[in-house]
Design an enzyme around this catalytic site. Structure first.
Site, mmCIF file in Angstrom:
data_model
loop_
_atom_site.group_PDB
_atom_site.id
_atom_site.type_symbol
_atom_site.label_atom_id
_atom_site.label_comp_id
_atom_site.label_asym_id
_atom_site.label_seq_id
_atom_site.Cartn_x
_atom_site.Cartn_y
_atom_site.Cartn_z
ATOM 1 C CB CYS A 140 -2.090 3.460 9.784
ATOM 2 S SG CYS A 140 -3.438 4.063 10.841
ATOM 3 N NE ARG A 167 -3.808 0.254 2.295
ATOM 4 C CZ ARG A 167 -4.595 0.650 3.298
ATOM 5 N NH1 ARG A 167 -4.618 -0.036 4.430
ATOM 6 N NH2 ARG A 167 -5.333 1.740 3.167
#
Length: 275
Positions: free
Chosen positions: A230, A172
């Protein structure tokens, strides 16, 4: 105070004269886990709902923005939390949700909060069914500090002047996949540091010295300015907790990638390198 507590240590403290306030914050993306709590929880634990109590409605501020602090304070007091009483939090074992509550309490002024290392999965004591007994009302009043918190602008600045860690999966970070948000990639200058690498196979944190070596290799130290983000400020809290275990203070960018990527004016980097 150590940021984590083992299951055996918790059992001993719960049997002592001054047991800690115990909070169950089991969580899943699909919805509340209050039903699981009522099926069985550590005796005396009070359930806290991450989506309802530890985050506000999803929107421009991200998927899990900060909650209304008056509401958060009321929930904590109803759970028996007072500033002068130890608190232990746990979840099902991943410790992401537990870390979010740990961070929320620390950020709002509670100095004695620990996370059950490995969560409920490593608890070998009895479980108690039912809705639980309401504890005596606590007195905790949230008093946020600026040290532990980052917004988008301060996260961007820290990525240039200090160390901003990206706690998401490496693919990611690189922008190869993005299963949740509309834009893939990372904040320019941020360093990839998947939080999954902070724990052993049984879900417990790796030893403090090993974590310190890991973060040192990424550029962190006890004197450096460190921040974490995050996807939506949940797994990032777990990395802040891992840093605390290693003796390294760090701030959390709560809005994280879900806020950053929703703002088309913010730059996005891809690939394995910070820039």
């Amino acid at each position: 105070m150590n940021a984590i507590i083992s299951a055996s240590e918790l059992a001993s403290e719960l049997a002592g004269e001054n047991p800690p306030v115990l909070l169950d914050v089991r969580w899943q993306h699909q919805g509340s886990m209050r039903g699981a709590y009522e099926e069985g929880h550590i005796p005396s634990a009070v359930f806290v709902d991450l989506d309802a109590d530890l985050a506000g409605p999803a929107g421009p501020g991200g998927r899990h923005p900060l909650p209304d602090l008056d509401h958060f304070g009321a929930v904590m007091r109803a759970a028996g939390v007072s500033a002068d009483r130890d608190v232990v939090v746990y979840d099902g074992g991943q410790n992401w949700a537990a870390a979010r509550l740990w961070w929320m309490l620390r950020w709002t002024g509670h100095v004695s909060v620990r996370v059950l290392d490995g969560g409920l999965a490593l608890w070998t004591g009895p479980l108690e069914p039912g809705a639980g007994t309401a504890p005596a009302e606590g007195t905790f009043e949230p008093a946020p500090n600026s040290t532990d918190f980052l917004d988008a602008d301060s996260a961007a600045a820290l990525a240039r002047s200090g160390l901003l860690l990206d706690a998401r999966a490496a693919e990611r970070y690189r922008g190869e996949v993005e299963p949740i948000d509309k834009v893939a990639g990372h904040i320019p200058g941020a360093v990839s540091a998947p939080t999954t690498e902070n724990v052993a196979q049984d879900g417990r944190f790796k030893p403090a010295a090993e974590l310190a070596d890991r973060f040192k290799a990424l550029g962190a130290s006890r004197t450096s300015e460190v921040g974490v983000y995050c996807g939506s400020g949940v797994s990032g809290a777990h990395e802040v907790l891992a840093l605390a275990v290693a003796g390294i203070p760090a701030a959390l960018y709560v809005g994280s990638w879900s806020e950053w990527s929703a703002d088309g004016s913010r730059p996005v980097a891809t690939g394995p390198d910070p820039q």
